[in-house]
Write a protein that holds these residues in place. Structure first.
Motif, PDB file in Angstrom:
ATOM      1  N   UNK A 152       0.673  -1.253   0.051  1.00  0.00           N
ATOM      2  CA  UNK A 152      -0.111   0.059   0.108  1.00  0.00           C
ATOM      3  C   UNK A 152       0.867   1.291   0.004  1.00  0.00           C
ATOM      4  N   UNK A 153       2.070   1.258   0.020  1.00  0.00           N
ATOM      5  CA  UNK A 153       3.096   2.488  -0.064  1.00  0.00           C
ATOM      6  C   UNK A 153       2.955   3.374  -1.282  1.00  0.00           C
ATOM      7  N   UNK A 154       2.996   2.568  -2.383  1.00  0.00           N
ATOM      8  CA  UNK A 154       3.113   3.480  -3.536  1.00  0.00           C
ATOM      9  C   UNK A 154       1.815   4.087  -4.004  1.00  0.00           C
ATOM     10  N   UNK A 155       0.934   4.088  -3.129  1.00  0.00           N
ATOM     11  CA  UNK A 155      -0.273   5.059  -3.462  1.00  0.00           C
ATOM     12  C   UNK A 155      -0.107   6.176  -3.838  1.00  0.00           C
ATOM     13  N   UNK A 156       0.658   6.932  -3.182  1.00  0.00           N
ATOM     14  CA  UNK A 156       1.040   8.410  -3.023  1.00  0.00           C
ATOM     15  C   UNK A 156       2.402   8.652  -3.552  1.00  0.00           C
ATOM     16  N   UNK A 157       3.256   7.652  -3.993  1.00  0.00           N
ATOM     17  CA  UNK A 157       4.588   7.842  -4.324  1.00  0.00           C
ATOM     18  C   UNK A 157       4.476   8.560  -5.870  1.00  0.00           C
ATOM     19  N   UNK A 158       5.137   9.381  -6.195  1.00  0.00           N
ATOM     20  CA  UNK A 158       5.470  10.097  -7.461  1.00  0.00           C
ATOM     21  C   UNK A 158       6.999   9.903  -7.811  1.00  0.00           C
ATOM     22  N   UNK A 159       7.957   9.870  -6.952  1.00  0.00           N
ATOM     23  CA  UNK A 159       9.366   9.815  -7.459  1.00  0.00           C
ATOM     24  C   UNK A 159       9.967   8.700  -6.397  1.00  0.00           C
ATOM     25  N   UNK A 160      10.441   7.803  -7.170  1.00  0.00           N
ATOM     26  CA  UNK A 160      11.147   6.451  -6.322  1.00  0.00           C
ATOM     27  C   UNK A 160      12.430   6.188  -6.862  1.00  0.00           C
ATOM     28  N   UNK A 161      13.376   5.942  -5.969  1.00  0.00           N
ATOM     29  CA  UNK A 161      14.715   5.596  -6.125  1.00  0.00           C
ATOM     30  C   UNK A 161      14.906   4.300  -5.307  1.00  0.00           C
ATOM     31  N   UNK A 162      15.454   3.424  -6.185  1.00  0.00           N
ATOM     32  CA  UNK A 162      15.753   2.117  -5.291  1.00  0.00           C
ATOM     33  C   UNK A 162      17.486   1.530  -5.936  1.00  0.00           C
ATOM     34  N   UNK A 163      17.916   1.421  -5.161  1.00  0.00           N
ATOM     35  CA  UNK A 163      19.514   0.798  -5.199  1.00  0.00           C
ATOM     36  C   UNK A 163      19.620  -0.445  -4.546  1.00  0.00           C
ATOM     37  N   UNK A 164      19.694  -1.437  -5.437  1.00  0.00           N
ATOM     38  CA  UNK A 164      19.864  -3.070  -4.858  1.00  0.00           C
ATOM     39  C   UNK A 164      20.576  -3.575  -6.120  1.00  0.00           C
ATOM     40  N   UNK A 165      21.170  -4.872  -5.722  1.00  0.00           N
ATOM     41  CA  UNK A 165      21.550  -5.788  -6.646  1.00  0.00           C
ATOM     42  C   UNK A 165      21.280  -7.150  -6.126  1.00  0.00           C
ATOM     43  N   UNK A 166      19.739  -7.063  -5.695  1.00  0.00           N
ATOM     44  CA  UNK A 166      19.296  -8.366  -5.312  1.00  0.00           C
ATOM     45  C   UNK A 166      18.832  -9.191  -6.533  1.00  0.00           C
ATOM     46  N   UNK A 167      18.014 -10.172  -6.521  1.00  0.00           N
ATOM     47  CA  UNK A 167      17.842 -11.169  -7.509  1.00  0.00           C
ATOM     48  C   UNK A 167      16.437 -10.460  -8.055  1.00  0.00           C
ATOM     49  N   UNK A 168      16.433 -10.700  -9.544  1.00  0.00           N
ATOM     50  CA  UNK A 168      15.538 -10.087 -10.174  1.00  0.00           C
ATOM     51  C   UNK A 168      13.979 -10.048  -9.819  1.00  0.00           C
ATOM     52  N   UNK A 169      13.779 -11.247  -8.997  1.00  0.00           N
ATOM     53  CA  UNK A 169      12.339 -11.398  -8.683  1.00  0.00           C
ATOM     54  C   UNK A 169      11.980 -10.225  -7.503  1.00  0.00           C
ATOM     55  N   UNK A 170      12.974  -9.966  -6.694  1.00  0.00           N
ATOM     56  CA  UNK A 170      12.680  -9.121  -5.646  1.00  0.00           C
ATOM     57  C   UNK A 170      12.477  -7.692  -6.170  1.00  0.00           C
ATOM     58  N   UNK A 171      13.168  -7.208  -7.225  1.00  0.00           N
ATOM     59  CA  UNK A 171      13.034  -6.014  -7.905  1.00  0.00           C
ATOM     60  C   UNK A 171      11.917  -5.955  -8.704  1.00  0.00           C
ATOM     61  N   UNK A 172      11.281  -6.959  -9.649  1.00  0.00           N
ATOM     62  CA  UNK A 172      10.313  -6.805 -10.163  1.00  0.00           C
ATOM     63  C   UNK A 172       9.037  -6.777  -9.356  1.00  0.00           C
ATOM     64  N   UNK A 173       8.856  -7.369  -8.410  1.00  0.00           N
ATOM     65  CA  UNK A 173       7.682  -7.579  -7.406  1.00  0.00           C
ATOM     66  C   UNK A 173       7.671  -6.077  -6.897  1.00  0.00           C
ATOM     67  N   UNK A 174       8.548  -5.160  -6.617  1.00  0.00           N
ATOM     68  CA  UNK A 174       8.752  -3.779  -6.246  1.00  0.00           C
ATOM     69  C   UNK A 174       7.937  -3.038  -7.319  1.00  0.00           C
TER      70      UNK A 174
END
Length: 584
Positions: free
Chosen positions: A275-297
């Motif tokens: 439910x966090x992304x309901x209001x977010x307009x600008x998003x930055x993520x720094x990660x080298x985790x597996x693709x599954x984690x990134x795509x779910x986000x």
């Protein structure tokens, strides 16, 4: 007869080498003392007069005419926007110069609106929240920025215990955090994700009127540097970040070898609560985790307009292939995305543009950051012809909507050119930036060939930038391209030759070319551009186009003087070519 008196009894001595008599010597000494006393008085009067002169000139000084608002702007450029302890002391020193400077600083609220607290200031025993509040209150109603860099070394912080020694659990810090008026931006940096959990629990325990989920902030930045481990409360399940309703969110995760990737194949990690992304307009993520984690986000970013992905140049895990292929078919739809930044991106990661489906992407920034300008022992990741073709196919789907495009920090492979990125015209592109691209001398030359008859690659281009170019780059190439000169390959007498077409009407308003100069090399000579290039730039300036070309560096190898050695033919011989070599 008595001696004749004169006004100066030593007048005859002044024009001769006669030794004065004792009586005359006493008179001379008295005169010297009298003149020294008079000179001292005159010097005192001169110093007083010069001081009065300085005071009167200061009244007419132009610095008195500078408005307080301008002084405040000068101070704001002299110190960072978010002040740590050293920058705060610098600002206080400026306030102590004079009354006007103090008033100028106090009447410029932005100077007091940002505070950075580091670990040594977050000591539970010595932390002074009232002093921080007093500083921020001087900003009045201006939005506030607070940066907290905690470093809990206590082992309890990452063992699932509610550590009382955790810096983020400090009651004085938590109370101050909830009491800051108009808190706009909050940045938290800590070693362990459990430190954030300690802060959340402490806010709930103190009952300050605000909980973590109701904290009124617009922008939130979370950075974890050591481990992403599981607290006792979650009993081995994957931890999910709890984020208040903010408009801008930045999350920097620790490296994958320090983190929990997933508990099972059936339960992927949810990094951030859905439910966090309901209001977010600008998003930055720094990660080298597996693709599954990134795509779910990324699936949750349906309202995001500006997205930045920092993937640490990570090539992915061995089991990412099926996940990537499945999402290629379905895609991740981001209908509101306008700006996409790809940071630390591997050359083989072009598929990210295939997975993301956005109909109105306007700004694209691809930063490979392969460190190709570091020592040779660092692995150099070159952009091959196949990878350029793959990136070009991805860019083609956004060719009609892109308005700005930036390619940053990459070395192009041998016999390759970035011009192959453009397989279709970009009718909406107004800004093109080629930044730190190595070994691509044919880029603008290849673009002279139009995509179709009487066509143009960038018909609305207004700004062209070639930044941090290598020393071998010819600045005349972008100028000739901007001039509208096109070439067409025609068959003549059995040979293909380039035929230049007449220049077209140009729309470019600004051309900028800068060169890279390695700061580690001292033997560098900066040369002026050739007269032909300067002449072409001058013609553009007459037409109203702003053309700025930097000086090209030429690296000069240091001279090594080799001393000739004697071959020992004789005792006094120093000729290395002497043939009189003594026999054994």
């Amino acid at each position: 007869m008595p001696a004749r008196k004169t006004g100066r009894p030593i007048s005859q001595l002044l024009s001769s080498n006669i030794l004065p008599q004792p009586q005359q010597a006493a008179y001379i000494q008295a005169e010297i003392t009298k003149m020294k006393t008079q000179i001292s008085k005159l010097r005192t009067q001169l110093g007083s007069l010069e001081e009065r002169l300085f005071e009167h000139e200061r009244l007419l000084s132009s610095s008195r005419k500078v408005p307080l608002e301008v002084l405040g702007e000068i101070f704001a450029n002299a110190v960072p926007s978010v002040l740590d302890e050293g920058a705060r002391n610098t600002l206080l020193d400026l306030c102590l110069v004079c009354k006007n400077w103090r008033e100028a600083a106090l009447h410029y609220p932005r100077l007091w609106s940002g505070v950075a607290l580091k670990s040594k200031q977050l000591n539970i025993a010595t932390f002074d929240g009232d002093a921080v509040m007093l500083w921020l209150n001087r900003a009045g109603g201006v939005p506030k920025t607070l940066t907290i860099q905690a470093s809990c070394v206590d082992g309890d912080c990452h063992k699932g215990r509610d550590s009382k020694d955790c810096q983020l659990a400090n009651p004085a810090l938590v109370s101050m955090l909830a009491a800051i008026p108009n808190l706009d931006t909050l940045s938290l940096e800590c070693f362990f994700v459990d430190c954030l959990e300690h802060l959340i629990r402490s806010m709930a325990r103190l009952k300050l009127g605000y909980t973590w989920m109701t904290l009124p902030v617009r922008s939130l930045s979370l950075k974890f540097t050591e481990q992403w481990v599981v607290s006792r409360e979650y009993c081995g399940a994957a931890y999910t970040l709890k984020v208040p309703p903010v408009a801008s969110l930045s999350v920097s995760l620790p490296r994958h070898f320090q983190s929990i990737q997933r508990r099972s194949k059936e339960q992927p990690i949810q990094i951030i609560s859905p439910g966090t992304f309901k209001h977010i307009r600008t998003f930055f993520i720094s990660t080298d985790w597996s693709l599954e984690c990134l795509l779910e986000t990324l699936k949750q970013c349906v309202n995001v307009e500006t997205l930045t992905l920092d993937l640490h140049n990570h090539a992915g895990f061995t089991f990412d292939g099926p996940i990537r292929d499945s999402h290629r078919r379905s895609g991740i739809h981001l209908p509101k995305l306008r700006t996409l930044h790809l940071v630390n991106h591997a050359t083989s990661k072009s598929w990210i543009l295939e997975i993301l489906r956005t109909p109105v992407l306007a700004n694209l920034d691809i930063s490979f950051t392969t460190n190709y300008r570091r020592p040779a022992k660092v692995r150099q990741d070159q952009l091959s012809a196949a990878e350029i073709k793959a990136w070009g196919a991805c860019l083609k789907q956004y060719s009609k909507t892109l308005r700005t495009l930036r390619i940053h920090d990459i070395e192009v492979g041998r016999s390759c050119s970035l011009s192959n990125l453009f397989t279709a015209p970009f009718p909406s592109l107004i800004r093109l930036t080629i930044d730190r691209v190595e070994k691509d001398s044919l880029f603008f030359y290849n673009l002279r060939t139009p995509p179709k008859k009487n066509g143009r690659w960038f018909p609305r281009l207004e700004t062209l930038e070639v930044l941090e170019a290598p020393a071998s780059f010819d600045a005349e190439e972008p100028i000739s391209f901007v001039a509208g000169k096109t070439t067409k390959r025609v068959l003549k007498n059995g040979w293909y030759v380039d035929k230049c077409n007449p220049p077209r009407v140009r729309t470019v308003k600004s051309v900028l070319v800068t060169y890279h100069r390695d700061p580690a090399l001292k033997e560098v000579v900066c040369e002026e551009q050739p007269k032909q290039t300067e002449g072409a730039a001058a013609e553009f300036r007459k037409g109203g186009t702003v053309v700025t070309i930097g000086r090209r560096p030429r690296f000069v190898a240091p001279e090594i003087k080799v001393k000739k050695k004697s071959r020992g033919c004789c005792s006094d011989c120093s000729d290395s070519d002497c043939s009189n070599i003594p026999s054994d």
